[in-house]
Enzyme design. Structure first.
Site, PDB file in Angstrom:
ATOM      1  N   VAL A   1       1.185  -1.046  -0.005  1.00 36.26           N
ATOM      2  CA  VAL A   1       0.231   0.060   0.203  1.00 36.26           C
ATOM      3  C   VAL A   1       0.626   1.279   0.019  1.00 36.26           C
ATOM      4  O   VAL A   1       1.965   1.420   0.655  1.00 36.26           O
ATOM      5  CB  VAL A   1      -0.819   0.002   1.255  1.00 36.26           C
ATOM      6  N   CYS A   2       0.533   2.264  -0.601  1.00 41.46           N
ATOM      7  CA  CYS A   2       1.306   3.450  -0.960  1.00 41.46           C
ATOM      8  C   CYS A   2       2.659   3.183  -1.070  1.00 41.46           C
ATOM      9  O   CYS A   2       3.197   2.552  -1.918  1.00 41.46           O
ATOM     10  CB  CYS A   2       1.067   4.449   0.433  1.00 41.46           C
ATOM     11  N   THR A   3       3.579   3.877  -0.315  1.00 42.19           N
ATOM     12  CA  THR A   3       5.127   3.720  -0.318  1.00 42.19           C
ATOM     13  C   THR A   3       5.722   2.518  -0.134  1.00 42.19           C
ATOM     14  O   THR A   3       6.935   2.062  -0.215  1.00 42.19           O
ATOM     15  CB  THR A   3       5.744   4.982   0.160  1.00 42.19           C
TER      16      THR A   3
END
Length: 211
Positions: A99-101
């Site tokens: 998720v995300c970075t």
């Protein structure tokens, strides 16, 4: 079904808690948080400390590995022992996700070379530095590898993952149970749709290194 979510200090809370809420409702699934060592892990916003009972080195395999992002990814990508662990665990997972970075962590582990992948819009250059090809899609799947974009997209990814782990009816039932029916008050949830002044203000929110 064993689902493992590693937490490092300054993790983005919704990156981990959103998928946890969805995947924790998958029949037969157990979701575990792990850390560098047992103890307290602090989130990026500072008010949601999590006591983690298990060090990641204690985990030798799992069905799903889910890497959240936030400022925590900076420590993850600079930890050779952790990246070695990610590679070992990935070899035996049904799905390895981010998720995300968190996708930058998968990139640093060498898992995204030459693949399209997604991440938070402010971390595109970092993702591509690991040989991945950025796409603004909210969720991207390549066989066992699934990446999702910024923060809230982890919920979308988790619902799709729930369908892959069980079936679509079960995933839809989890979506209904959690009443995940997004109706945002503003249509500014992506860089493609946000006005310049909103984008400029959003960039000030990420200066702490959370994204």
């Amino acid at each position: 079904m064993d689902i493992v979510i590693p937490l490092f200090d300054r993790f983005e809370p919704l990156d981990a808690i959103g998928p946890y809420e969805i995947l924790g409702n998958v029949p037969g699934a157990t979701v575990r948080f792990v850390a560098t060592e047992p103890g307290l892990v602090r989130d990026a916003l500072g008010s949601l400390p999590v006591h983690v009972a298990t060090g990641y080195a204690e985990v030798e395999r799992c069905d799903v590995l889910l890497i959240p992002g936030g400022g925590s990814h900076l420590a993850m990508v600079e930890d050779p022992a952790f990246l070695d662990w990610v590679r070992r665990i990935h070899a035996g997972t049904r799905f390895t996700t981010s998720v995300c970075t968190g996708s930058l962590v998968l990139g640093a582990a060498g898992l995204l070379e030459g693949l399209t992948a997604t991440t938070h819009w402010a971390a595109v250059a970092g993702l591509e530095s690991y040989g991945a090809v950025y796409t603004p899609q909210r969720v991207v799947r390549h066989d066992r590898l699934i990446t999702s974009a910024g923060v809230s997209s982890g919920i979308d990814m988790a619902v799709r993952l729930a369908a892959l782990l069980t079936d679509e009816v079960t995933a839809q039932a989890i979506q209904l149970y959690t009443e995940y029916d997004p109706q945002p008050p503003f249509d500014t949830g992506s860089v493609a749709k946000a006005p310049a002044e909103v984008l400029a203000r959003a960039r000030t929110l990420g200066r702490s290194g959370r994204a």
